[in-house]
Design a protein around this motif. Structure first.
Motif, PDB file in Angstrom:
ATOM      1  N   THR A 259       0.812  -1.229   0.000  1.00 26.27           N
ATOM      2  CA  THR A 259       0.000   0.000   0.000  1.00 26.27           C
ATOM      3  C   THR A 259       0.841   1.273   0.000  1.00 26.27           C
ATOM      4  O   THR A 259       0.288   2.367   0.108  1.00 26.27           O
ATOM      5  CB  THR A 259      -0.930   0.031   1.219  1.00 26.27           C
ATOM      6  N   GLY A 260       2.161   1.141  -0.099  1.00 22.65           N
ATOM      7  CA  GLY A 260       3.019   2.312  -0.053  1.00 22.65           C
ATOM      8  C   GLY A 260       3.623   2.553   1.308  1.00 22.65           C
ATOM      9  O   GLY A 260       4.447   3.457   1.474  1.00 22.65           O
ATOM     10  N   GLU A 261       3.219   1.792   2.290  1.00 21.21           N
ATOM     11  CA  GLU A 261       3.897   1.696   3.588  1.00 21.21           C
ATOM     12  C   GLU A 261       4.215   0.228   3.799  1.00 21.21           C
ATOM     13  O   GLU A 261       3.574  -0.645   3.196  1.00 21.21           O
ATOM     14  CB  GLU A 261       3.015   2.217   4.730  1.00 21.21           C
ATOM     15  N   LEU A 262       5.189  -0.065   4.653  1.00 23.15           N
ATOM     16  CA  LEU A 262       5.548  -1.468   4.816  1.00 23.15           C
ATOM     17  C   LEU A 262       4.344  -2.284   5.268  1.00 23.15           C
ATOM     18  O   LEU A 262       4.121  -3.404   4.797  1.00 23.15           O
ATOM     19  CB  LEU A 262       6.705  -1.620   5.809  1.00 23.15           C
ATOM     20  N   PHE A 263       3.531  -1.704   6.169  1.00 24.33           N
ATOM     21  CA  PHE A 263       2.282  -2.345   6.584  1.00 24.33           C
ATOM     22  C   PHE A 263       1.145  -1.342   6.451  1.00 24.33           C
ATOM     23  O   PHE A 263       1.290  -0.162   6.799  1.00 24.33           O
ATOM     24  CB  PHE A 263       2.390  -2.871   8.018  1.00 24.33           C
ATOM     25  N   ALA A 264      -0.006  -1.804   5.959  1.00 22.61           N
ATOM     26  CA  ALA A 264      -1.119  -0.902   5.685  1.00 22.61           C
ATOM     27  C   ALA A 264      -1.625  -0.206   6.941  1.00 22.61           C
ATOM     28  O   ALA A 264      -2.106   0.933   6.874  1.00 22.61           O
ATOM     29  CB  ALA A 264      -2.260  -1.676   5.016  1.00 22.61           C
ATOM     30  N   SER A 265      -1.540  -0.878   8.089  1.00 26.30           N
ATOM     31  CA  SER A 265      -2.028  -0.259   9.320  1.00 26.30           C
ATOM     32  C   SER A 265      -1.274   1.020   9.653  1.00 26.30           C
ATOM     33  O   SER A 265      -1.778   1.868  10.404  1.00 26.30           O
ATOM     34  CB  SER A 265      -1.945  -1.251  10.483  1.00 26.30           C
ATOM     35  N   GLU A 266      -0.066   1.196   9.081  1.00 25.57           N
ATOM     36  CA  GLU A 266       0.697   2.409   9.340  1.00 25.57           C
ATOM     37  C   GLU A 266       0.037   3.644   8.737  1.00 25.57           C
ATOM     38  O   GLU A 266       0.290   4.765   9.178  1.00 25.57           O
ATOM     39  CB  GLU A 266       2.120   2.254   8.815  1.00 25.57           C
ATOM     40  N   HIS A 267      -0.795   3.460   7.714  1.00 27.20           N
ATOM     41  CA  HIS A 267      -1.521   4.601   7.153  1.00 27.20           C
ATOM     42  C   HIS A 267      -2.507   5.184   8.161  1.00 27.20           C
ATOM     43  O   HIS A 267      -2.903   6.338   8.046  1.00 27.20           O
ATOM     44  CB  HIS A 267      -2.312   4.163   5.916  1.00 27.20           C
ATOM     45  N   TYR A 268      -2.920   4.375   9.122  1.00 27.15           N
ATOM     46  CA  TYR A 268      -4.024   4.756  10.009  1.00 27.15           C
ATOM     47  C   TYR A 268      -3.568   4.994  11.441  1.00 27.15           C
ATOM     48  O   TYR A 268      -4.407   5.202  12.322  1.00 27.15           O
ATOM     49  CB  TYR A 268      -5.093   3.663   9.960  1.00 27.15           C
ATOM     50  N   ASP A 269      -2.260   4.957  11.662  1.00 22.01           N
ATOM     51  CA  ASP A 269      -1.733   5.207  13.003  1.00 22.01           C
ATOM     52  C   ASP A 269      -2.443   4.335  14.028  1.00 22.01           C
ATOM     53  O   ASP A 269      -2.819   4.787  15.109  1.00 22.01           O
ATOM     54  CB  ASP A 269      -1.879   6.692  13.365  1.00 22.01           C
ATOM     55  N   ALA A 270      -2.635   3.073  13.662  1.00 22.65           N
ATOM     56  CA  ALA A 270      -3.318   2.121  14.543  1.00 22.65           C
ATOM     57  C   ALA A 270      -2.441   0.888  14.682  1.00 22.65           C
ATOM     58  O   ALA A 270      -2.369   0.064  13.770  1.00 22.65           O
ATOM     59  CB  ALA A 270      -4.687   1.741  13.976  1.00 22.65           C
ATOM     60  N   VAL A 271      -1.763   0.767  15.804  1.00 14.70           N
ATOM     61  CA  VAL A 271      -0.880  -0.370  16.019  1.00 14.70           C
ATOM     62  C   VAL A 271      -1.707  -1.547  16.528  1.00 14.70           C
ATOM     63  O   VAL A 271      -2.331  -1.459  17.587  1.00 14.70           O
ATOM     64  CB  VAL A 271       0.229  -0.033  17.037  1.00 14.70           C
ATOM     65  N   PRO A 272      -1.745  -2.653  15.790  1.00 16.57           N
ATOM     66  CA  PRO A 272      -2.523  -3.803  16.251  1.00 16.57           C
ATOM     67  C   PRO A 272      -1.849  -4.492  17.428  1.00 16.57           C
ATOM     68  O   PRO A 272      -0.656  -4.291  17.691  1.00 16.57           O
ATOM     69  CB  PRO A 272      -2.562  -4.709  15.024  1.00 16.57           C
ATOM     70  N   ASP A 273      -2.604  -5.325  18.111  1.00 17.14           N
ATOM     71  CA  ASP A 273      -2.034  -6.132  19.193  1.00 17.14           C
ATOM     72  C   ASP A 273      -1.303  -7.358  18.656  1.00 17.14           C
ATOM     73  O   ASP A 273      -0.345  -7.837  19.260  1.00 17.14           O
ATOM     74  CB  ASP A 273      -3.140  -6.564  20.155  1.00 17.14           C
ATOM     75  N   ILE A 274      -1.790  -7.869  17.533  1.00 13.47           N
ATOM     76  CA  ILE A 274      -1.123  -8.969  16.823  1.00 13.47           C
ATOM     77  C   ILE A 274      -1.192  -8.646  15.339  1.00 13.47           C
ATOM     78  O   ILE A 274      -2.233  -8.193  14.842  1.00 13.47           O
ATOM     79  CB  ILE A 274      -1.776 -10.339  17.100  1.00 13.47           C
ATOM     80  N   LEU A 275      -0.099  -8.877  14.621  1.00 14.23           N
ATOM     81  CA  LEU A 275      -0.049  -8.591  13.191  1.00 14.23           C
ATOM     82  C   LEU A 275       0.326  -9.862  12.451  1.00 14.23           C
ATOM     83  O   LEU A 275       1.356 -10.481  12.745  1.00 14.23           O
ATOM     84  CB  LEU A 275       0.976  -7.476  12.931  1.00 14.23           C
TER      85      LEU A 275
END
Length: 446
Positions: A259-275
């Motif tokens: 998605t243009g970041e290493l992980f898509a969750s980085e676009h949303y500033d939301a760190v998951p508990d498990i990835l």
């Protein structure tokens, strides 16, 4: 010296072998592959194709990337297998440390397996062990794999037919699919409020309030390239924690630069508990993983989980090289080329009534095809999905030497997920081909 095509093997011959000796679950894109390089596939008769699908978002740094191939070859010369969970070995240790560095937040400890569905199943086990709870919530239209545990999370009956019962204690909540949502015209904040209110309703009506995890794809792939609005993932995490549960981000398809970041969750500033991770992690070698903070990971005791081949040293060596390549401008290229592609696909949406919506982020893009004369579709929102049109566009593309995916919940989405090393000229060819394919199908349907 260029390698010669093996004239003793034909495309039809390979297909016949598949029909005779492989179980009949394979899906034929009508492009058998003898070799591949960069963004190009070559079949057994010397025909070349521009690959806009990457083996379902796997070869993220390109087919046959030199650095990845060399890393795998070097490790083959050392040793191939020793079972990572019996004999500690360097590539797995190095990769686990590297993942602690490149994954978001305080994610630190990793379990290695072989595939995406295994990573999701393992993440569920860890969430249950850590929380002491059993229930799991996933999204309608989501996809998490085909083994029985991850299949239970998958929100699409097409994958479940004749396979029930799966694991119990799973409920589903509506996806953030704005195009066909009753909240489609709301601003992002209101859309998030309304969509996550549905989640609270599901928890209140479909669970025993024994929630272990909410599992979500930060960008939904098989569901039709569905991108949530800002604030959605953060709100899911808040709700999960309010109920003593964890947020699991399934980054199997959306991870590793897609998605243009290493992980898509980085676009949303939301760190998951498990990835969870797989697909692009080793650029085609079989490897999966899930990563969690030390506090959560240490809920596992010795023997709680295991994999004979997980963390295979050859695959881990390839994964280390893949991360290096992604950080060496390839993820930035995905961001740059993806922005250009988004604009081009938006132009297609503006130019053709049959394109209901263009959507995506980075090089994870989709076109949803509809029948503008067929009345409204599901729930009376937006035009009727047109799976046949999408299928025929895919066929027209192959005739031009271009491979793309067709999927989505309604099977009406053209999926564009090329190697992230793709250049502008190749993308221009792809977009021009899509326009020609749409025109050809419109002409054929008159």
């Amino acid at each position: 010296m260029a390698r010669q095509t093996d004239t003793t093997v034909t495309n039809d011959g390979i297909t016949d072998q598949y029909e005779e000796y492989l179980m009949p679950i394979w899906k034929d894109l009508h492009v058998p592959v003898q070799r591949a390089s960069g963004c190009t596939l070559e079949d057994f008769e010397g025909n070349e194709y521009l690959d806009l699908f990457s083996g379902i978002a796997v070869t993220n740094v390109g087919h046959g990337d030199d650095a990845v191939v060399e890393a795998a070859k070097d490790q083959l010369d050392e040793f191939v297998h020793g079972c990572t969970y019996v004999h500690p070995q360097g590539p797995a240790a190095e990769l686990a440390e590297r993942l602690a560095e490149v994954t978001p937040g305080d994610l630190q400890k990793t379990f290695f397996c072989n595939s995406g569905t295994e990573s999701v199943e393992g993440a569920i086990k860890l969430a249950r062990k850590y929380t002491g709870s059993k229930e799991v919530i996933a999204l309608e239209m989501g996809f998490h794999g085909r083994t029985l545990g991850s299949l239970a999370l998958t929100g699409n009956k097409a994958y479940k037919a004749d396979m029930a019962p799966t694991i119990n204690d799973v409920a589903h909540t509506p996806a953030p699919y704005r195009y066909r949502s009753p909240y489609r015209d709301a601003d992002d904040e209101t859309f998030v409020e309304q969509t996550t209110a549905d989640l609270e309703r599901v928890i209140g009506t479909h669970t025993a309030d024994d929630l272990a995890a909410i599992v979500v794809e930060p960008v939904m792939g098989e569901g039709g390239i569905i991108v949530p609005p800002t604030g959605y993932l953060q709100r899911l995490k808040e709700i999960a924690h309010d109920h003593g549960a964890l947020l699991i981000a399934d980054e199997v398809q959306s991870g590793y630069g897609r998605t243009g970041e290493l992980f898509a969750s980085e676009h949303y500033d939301a760190v998951p508990d498990i990835l969870t991770q797989a697909k692009g992690i080793a650029n085609g070698l079989p490897l999966g993983a899930f990563t969690a903070p030390a506090e959560i990971a240490d809920a596992f005791d010795s023997g709680d989980h295991l994999s004979t081949f997980g963390g295979n040293p050859v695959a881990c060596a390839a994964a280390l090289a893949t991360i290096d390549r992604l950080e060496d401008e390839i993820t930035a290229n995905a961001r740059e080329q993806g922005a250009w592609l988004s604009d081009e696909l938006a132009a297609l949406e503006a130019d053709y009534d049959v394109v209901g919506e263009a959507r995506g982020i980075g090089l994870m893009q989709g076109l949803e095809f509809v029948d503008p004369s067929g009345g409204t579709g599901p729930a009376g929102i937006a035009p009727e999905p047109d799976a046949e049109f999408a299928k025929h566009v895919g066929s027209h593309l192959r005739e031009q030497g271009i491979v793309a995916g067709v999927g989505g919940y309604y099977k009406n989405v053209l999926r564009l997920q090329p190697p992230l090393s793709i250049d502008r000229e190749q993308l221009e060819r792809g977009v021009s081909g899509i326009r020609d394919a749409i025109d050809a199908e419109l002409e054929a349907s008159r």
